[in-house]
Design a protein around this motif. Sequence first.
Motif, PDB file in Angstrom:
ATOM      1  N   GLY A  38       0.797  -1.215   0.000  1.00  0.00           N
ATOM      2  CA  GLY A  38       0.000   0.000   0.000  1.00  0.00           C
ATOM      3  C   GLY A  38       0.834   1.272   0.000  1.00  0.00           C
ATOM      4  O   GLY A  38       0.311   2.349   0.223  1.00  0.00           O
ATOM      5  N   VAL A  39       2.124   1.199  -0.271  1.00  0.00           N
ATOM      6  CA  VAL A  39       3.001   2.359  -0.235  1.00  0.00           C
ATOM      7  C   VAL A  39       3.225   2.884  -1.651  1.00  0.00           C
ATOM      8  O   VAL A  39       3.489   2.110  -2.571  1.00  0.00           O
ATOM      9  N   THR A  40       3.068   4.190  -1.833  1.00  0.00           N
ATOM     10  CA  THR A  40       3.389   4.849  -3.095  1.00  0.00           C
ATOM     11  C   THR A  40       4.280   6.041  -2.802  1.00  0.00           C
ATOM     12  O   THR A  40       4.245   6.591  -1.706  1.00  0.00           O
ATOM     13  N   VAL A  41       5.078   6.449  -3.795  1.00  0.00           N
ATOM     14  CA  VAL A  41       5.909   7.641  -3.672  1.00  0.00           C
ATOM     15  C   VAL A  41       6.028   8.288  -5.044  1.00  0.00           C
ATOM     16  O   VAL A  41       6.129   7.586  -6.053  1.00  0.00           O
ATOM     17  N   GLN A  42       5.941   9.615  -5.083  1.00  0.00           N
ATOM     18  CA  GLN A  42       6.095  10.320  -6.347  1.00  0.00           C
ATOM     19  C   GLN A  42       6.420  11.785  -6.086  1.00  0.00           C
ATOM     20  O   GLN A  42       6.218  12.294  -4.989  1.00  0.00           O
ATOM     21  N   LEU A  43       6.914  12.443  -7.127  1.00  0.00           N
ATOM     22  CA  LEU A  43       7.140  13.883  -7.093  1.00  0.00           C
ATOM     23  C   LEU A  43       6.021  14.535  -7.888  1.00  0.00           C
ATOM     24  O   LEU A  43       5.772  14.160  -9.037  1.00  0.00           O
ATOM     25  N   ASN A  44       5.329  15.471  -7.263  1.00  0.00           N
ATOM     26  CA  ASN A  44       4.211  16.203  -7.867  1.00  0.00           C
ATOM     27  C   ASN A  44       3.054  15.281  -8.249  1.00  0.00           C
ATOM     28  O   ASN A  44       3.158  14.067  -8.178  1.00  0.00           O
ATOM     29  N   GLN A  68       2.059   7.663   0.032  1.00  0.00           N
ATOM     30  CA  GLN A  68       1.008   6.998   0.791  1.00  0.00           C
ATOM     31  C   GLN A  68       1.720   5.996   1.682  1.00  0.00           C
ATOM     32  O   GLN A  68       2.359   5.073   1.186  1.00  0.00           O
ATOM     33  N   CYS A  69       1.672   6.219   2.979  1.00  0.00           N
ATOM     34  CA  CYS A  69       2.376   5.369   3.929  1.00  0.00           C
ATOM     35  C   CYS A  69       1.413   4.965   5.043  1.00  0.00           C
ATOM     36  O   CYS A  69       1.071   5.779   5.905  1.00  0.00           O
ATOM     37  N   PRO A  70       0.938   3.725   5.029  1.00  0.00           N
ATOM     38  CA  PRO A  70      -0.004   3.290   6.057  1.00  0.00           C
ATOM     39  C   PRO A  70       0.673   3.121   7.411  1.00  0.00           C
ATOM     40  O   PRO A  70       1.889   3.045   7.506  1.00  0.00           O
ATOM     41  N   GLY A  71      -0.120   3.069   8.439  1.00  0.00           N
ATOM     42  CA  GLY A  71       0.402   2.765   9.766  1.00  0.00           C
ATOM     43  C   GLY A  71       0.362   3.907  10.751  1.00  0.00           C
ATOM     44  O   GLY A  71       0.739   3.744  11.900  1.00  0.00           O
ATOM     45  N   GLY A  72      -0.121   5.073  10.314  1.00  0.00           N
ATOM     46  CA  GLY A  72      -0.217   6.203  11.237  1.00  0.00           C
ATOM     47  C   GLY A  72      -1.551   6.211  11.952  1.00  0.00           C
ATOM     48  O   GLY A  72      -2.362   5.293  11.830  1.00  0.00           O
ATOM     49  N   GLU A  73      -1.784   7.270  12.681  1.00  0.00           N
ATOM     50  CA  GLU A  73      -3.028   7.428  13.423  1.00  0.00           C
ATOM     51  C   GLU A  73      -4.137   7.872  12.468  1.00  0.00           C
ATOM     52  O   GLU A  73      -3.993   8.865  11.754  1.00  0.00           O
ATOM     53  N   GLY A  74      -5.214   7.136  12.395  1.00  0.00           N
ATOM     54  CA  GLY A  74      -6.309   7.457  11.486  1.00  0.00           C
ATOM     55  C   GLY A  74      -5.843   7.350  10.050  1.00  0.00           C
ATOM     56  O   GLY A  74      -5.270   6.344   9.639  1.00  0.00           O
ATOM     57  N   VAL A 101      -5.568  13.740  -3.875  1.00  0.00           N
ATOM     58  CA  VAL A 101      -4.262  13.169  -4.165  1.00  0.00           C
ATOM     59  C   VAL A 101      -4.119  11.903  -3.334  1.00  0.00           C
ATOM     60  O   VAL A 101      -4.367  11.919  -2.131  1.00  0.00           O
ATOM     61  N   PRO A 102      -3.719  10.783  -3.953  1.00  0.00           N
ATOM     62  CA  PRO A 102      -3.580   9.541  -3.188  1.00  0.00           C
ATOM     63  C   PRO A 102      -2.305   9.543  -2.342  1.00  0.00           C
ATOM     64  O   PRO A 102      -1.333   8.861  -2.642  1.00  0.00           O
ATOM     65  N   ALA A 103      -2.303  10.377  -1.287  1.00  0.00           N
ATOM     66  CA  ALA A 103      -1.132  10.487  -0.419  1.00  0.00           C
ATOM     67  C   ALA A 103      -1.562  10.923   0.971  1.00  0.00           C
ATOM     68  O   ALA A 103      -2.563  11.604   1.136  1.00  0.00           O
ATOM     69  N   ASN A 104      -0.780  10.510   1.963  1.00  0.00           N
ATOM     70  CA  ASN A 104      -1.055  10.961   3.328  1.00  0.00           C
ATOM     71  C   ASN A 104       0.184  11.584   3.981  1.00  0.00           C
ATOM     72  O   ASN A 104       0.200  11.817   5.181  1.00  0.00           O
ATOM     73  N   VAL A 105       1.199  11.863   3.197  1.00  0.00           N
ATOM     74  CA  VAL A 105       2.346  12.636   3.659  1.00  0.00           C
ATOM     75  C   VAL A 105       2.887  13.409   2.458  1.00  0.00           C
ATOM     76  O   VAL A 105       2.924  12.891   1.336  1.00  0.00           O
ATOM     77  N   SER A 106       3.241  14.661   2.692  1.00  0.00           N
ATOM     78  CA  SER A 106       3.813  15.479   1.630  1.00  0.00           C
ATOM     79  C   SER A 106       4.898  16.366   2.219  1.00  0.00           C
ATOM     80  O   SER A 106       4.939  16.594   3.424  1.00  0.00           O
TER      81      SER A 106
END
Length: 159
Positions: A38-44, A68-74, A101-106
Amino acid sequence: MVRRVRRSVVGVVTIGAALLAGPATGLAQQPQQPDPGGVTVQLNDDTAYDLGLVNKYVHGDSNVALAQCPGGEGLKAPMSTTFSSPVLSIGKYDYGPLIGVPANVSAEVELKKDTAPGNYPLTVNCNGKPYTATFTVPARQVSAVPSGSAHAGDGSMAS
């Protein structure tokens, strides 16, 4: 940063309008290829306003590392999630889901001085494991008029 925010807002509004209009007028979706974990990484990220931004550095504009990095709170990514790249300065992390955007960290990124055009890695460290994407740094466009080139008149001969 203002230009990037404006693009994001226009993109989200356009996507929302397309979804309300139904599938006949909907936008083409680019398939995401997530890691089996479930992890993705990209620029822009592409928007409805600008396409062709994924994994390309844009000179003269704001650039953002996304993952997109699972495992955090919520829906948030773990606070231990970090980005790295040999040619990018990285800062101003945001650990939370992003709208559209399919991401939870930027994180905001800037190209290091004197980086040559080419392909470079962008890595996210997610739950202690590295995941890498490759992005492109294009050549800079010439922004000055070359000396000796033709110049337009001053308008004094206009009728």
